[in-house]
Design an enzyme around this catalytic site. Sequence first.
Site, PDB file in Angstrom:
ATOM      1  N   ILE A  14      -3.646  -8.351   2.656  1.00  0.00           N
ATOM      2  CA  ILE A  14      -3.376  -9.332   1.587  1.00  0.00           C
ATOM      3  C   ILE A  14      -3.065 -10.696   2.181  1.00  0.00           C
ATOM      4  CG2 ILE A  14      -2.044  -9.816  -0.498  1.00  0.00           C
ATOM      5  CD1 ILE A  14      -1.404  -6.842  -0.694  1.00  0.00           C
TER       6      ILE A  14
ATOM      7  N   THR B 193      11.120  -2.737  10.192  1.00  0.00           N
ATOM      8  CA  THR B 193      10.314  -3.918   9.837  1.00  0.00           C
ATOM      9  C   THR B 193      10.628  -4.408   8.423  1.00  0.00           C
ATOM     10  OG1 THR B 193       8.506  -3.358  11.314  1.00  0.00           O
ATOM     11  CG2 THR B 193       7.946  -4.721   9.422  1.00  0.00           C
TER      12      THR B 193
ATOM     13  N   ASP C  45       4.953  -2.541  -6.771  1.00  0.00           N
ATOM     14  CA  ASP C  45       5.373  -1.830  -7.989  1.00  0.00           C
ATOM     15  C   ASP C  45       5.976  -0.456  -7.662  1.00  0.00           C
ATOM     16  OD1 ASP C  45       3.042  -0.513  -7.228  1.00  0.00           O
ATOM     17  OD2 ASP C  45       2.033  -0.704  -9.167  1.00  0.00           O
ATOM     18  N   GLU C  46       5.766   0.009  -6.412  1.00  0.00           N
ATOM     19  CA  GLU C  46       6.253   1.361  -6.065  1.00  0.00           C
ATOM     20  C   GLU C  46       7.778   1.451  -6.096  1.00  0.00           C
ATOM     21  OE1 GLU C  46       4.421   3.463  -2.888  1.00  0.00           O
ATOM     22  OE2 GLU C  46       2.463   2.604  -3.288  1.00  0.00           O
TER      23      GLU C  46
ATOM     24  N   SER D 133      12.096   1.567   1.479  1.00  0.00           N
ATOM     25  CA  SER D 133      12.338   0.420   2.373  1.00  0.00           C
ATOM     26  C   SER D 133      11.993  -0.892   1.668  1.00  0.00           C
ATOM     27  CB  SER D 133      11.551   0.573   3.681  1.00  0.00           C
ATOM     28  OG  SER D 133      10.161   0.415   3.458  1.00  0.00           O
ATOM     29  N   LYS D 134      10.954  -0.867   0.840  1.00  0.00           N
ATOM     30  CA  LYS D 134      10.620  -2.101   0.094  1.00  0.00           C
ATOM     31  C   LYS D 134      11.700  -2.385  -0.958  1.00  0.00           C
ATOM     32  CE  LYS D 134       7.402  -4.428   0.345  1.00  0.00           C
ATOM     33  NZ  LYS D 134       7.070  -5.609   1.205  1.00  0.00           N
TER      34      LYS D 134
ATOM     35  N   ASN E  61      -3.718  -3.294  -4.577  1.00  0.00           N
ATOM     36  CA  ASN E  61      -4.759  -4.298  -4.340  1.00  0.00           C
ATOM     37  C   ASN E  61      -6.004  -3.645  -3.754  1.00  0.00           C
ATOM     38  OD1 ASN E  61      -3.243  -7.465  -3.469  1.00  0.00           O
ATOM     39  ND2 ASN E  61      -2.410  -5.885  -4.774  1.00  0.00           N
TER      40      ASN E  61
ATOM     41  N   PRO F 299     -11.389  13.017   1.124  1.00  0.00           N
ATOM     42  CA  PRO F 299     -10.189  13.831   0.850  1.00  0.00           C
ATOM     43  C   PRO F 299      -9.382  13.318  -0.338  1.00  0.00           C
ATOM     44  CG  PRO F 299      -9.806  12.356   2.713  1.00  0.00           C
ATOM     45  CD  PRO F 299     -11.188  12.068   2.223  1.00  0.00           C
TER      46      PRO F 299
ATOM     47  N   TYR G   7      -6.325  13.784  -2.751  1.00  0.00           N
ATOM     48  CA  TYR G   7      -5.036  14.483  -2.729  1.00  0.00           C
ATOM     49  C   TYR G   7      -4.753  15.159  -4.080  1.00  0.00           C
ATOM     50  CZ  TYR G   7      -3.842  11.381   1.290  1.00  0.00           C
ATOM     51  OH  TYR G   7      -3.818  10.689   2.477  1.00  0.00           O
TER      52      TYR G   7
ATOM     53  N   ASN H 287      -7.389   8.524  -9.434  1.00  0.00           N
ATOM     54  CA  ASN H 287      -8.023   8.460  -8.109  1.00  0.00           C
ATOM     55  C   ASN H 287      -9.437   9.023  -8.115  1.00  0.00           C
ATOM     56  OD1 ASN H 287      -5.676   7.359  -7.076  1.00  0.00           O
ATOM     57  ND2 ASN H 287      -4.856   9.336  -6.415  1.00  0.00           N
TER      58      ASN H 287
ATOM     59  N   GLY I  99       5.795  14.314  -2.329  1.00  0.00           N
ATOM     60  CA  GLY I  99       6.498  13.392  -3.239  1.00  0.00           C
ATOM     61  C   GLY I  99       5.570  12.412  -3.935  1.00  0.00           C
TER      62      GLY I  99
END
Length: 360
Positions: free
Chosen positions: A13, A102, A137-138, A165-166, A192, A217, A219, A261, A299
């Site tokens: 991005i 990070t 958004d997560e 972490s975000k 994105n 693959p 999920y 997906n 998860g």
Amino acid sequence: MRTYLVTGGAGFIGSNYIHYMFKKYGDEIRIINVDALTYAGNPANLKDIENRDNYTFIKADITDRAAIEKIFAENDIDRVVHFAAESHVDRSIEDPEIFVRTNVLGTQIMLNCAKKAWENEDGSFKEGKKFLHVSTDEVYGSLSDPEDYFYETTPYDPHSPYSASKASSDFIVKAYMDTYKFPANITNCSNNYGPYQFPEKLIPLMINNALNGRKLPVYGDGKNVRDWLYVEDHAKGIDLVQEKGRLFETYNIGGHNEKQNIEIVNLVIETLLELLPEDDERRKNVGKHLITYVTDRKGHDRRYAIAPDKIRAEIGWEPETMFAEGIKKTIKWYLENEEWMKNVTSGDYMKYYEEMYKDR
Ligand code: NAD
Ligand code: DAU
């Protein structure tokens, strides 16, 4: 001339944002791109702008306080746009520590260096200085009611080490705004897609696998929903928030484009078959027979969906690229940039791929 400090500008991005900004502002702005060039950072993403007089690249880690302080000391930075992060959920499940380092510590160091450089003696901040924290958004978790959407007021409920972490980094930014009146904004964007995305993420991974006749693959049951936005629309949203947004506010960015997906994977195959010429060698590899359902992500969040009402009403942002057009443009870009894909999938990539997918 306004000076932007962009972190993580060699990633997906960030590099699209830098392209967007030079296309929009040309020589009116200066951009300093600070990137540690992890596996996800690629100078080739910025090849066409690297020789501009108003562009500087600095290889540095955002957790290296001395290096970041030096950049602020040597340059009069007006705007920070903070993209640098570990960004892949599957990697965070395997190795959370670097995500905390990070994404959380790195963000705090960026904030503190900017605060030190921008703060007046009385604790106020120099006119016009702004920090934009690029988030996801997560942080809002997963939606179970199909009528529900993520609003800026939705409580945080992260599940993966990445999203946790975000979320933590968002809270650190909020703490700086609340405690010091530090001039910042947060944007929380949906998934994105577009050029220069590393093929660990769904769309470029499926394109690359299909062209090489490798299994695709999917999920779990393939019915998890993501809300897809063309990356240039995200770049435009970030710029508009810095230009027109109210300080200290959060803005959600997303285009009401929810897809399962499995729909995406089918569309990738159909678009490849539509775009590849009959005599193209790669065409014979591509087909729906490659679709393989594999063990689910641990998860795995079921559904993300952004309500972009606030950014639309306050700032007038709307996505410009509709999905049907954006996905075609994206796949065309990957077909025309085979060398780029070859380069990023040489080296450690296949090792990563084997490790990540071997037990699925
Ligand atoms: P990316 O993984 O493609 O790029 C990350 C960049 O940050 C790379 O260039 C990498 O070298 C750099 N970087 C990583 N660690 C660093 C460090 N310690 N110091 C300096 N640079 C470092 O990520 P992306 O998909 O472009 O995401 C960019 C930002 O946008 C992230 O903050 C991510 O959380 C957020 N975001 C991503 C999406 C998405 O769909 N990809 C959606 C919403 C928000
Ligand atoms: O929502 C925004 C987020 O979108 C960003 O914050 C993250 O940085 C970005 O990586 C992305 O996270 P996702 O986990 O949604 O993206 P990913 O491309 O990894 O996966 C998209 C969906 O596809 C998800 O439901 C998992 C699934 N998937 C993914 C891969 C890589 C598969 O079914 N197979 C795969 O091989």
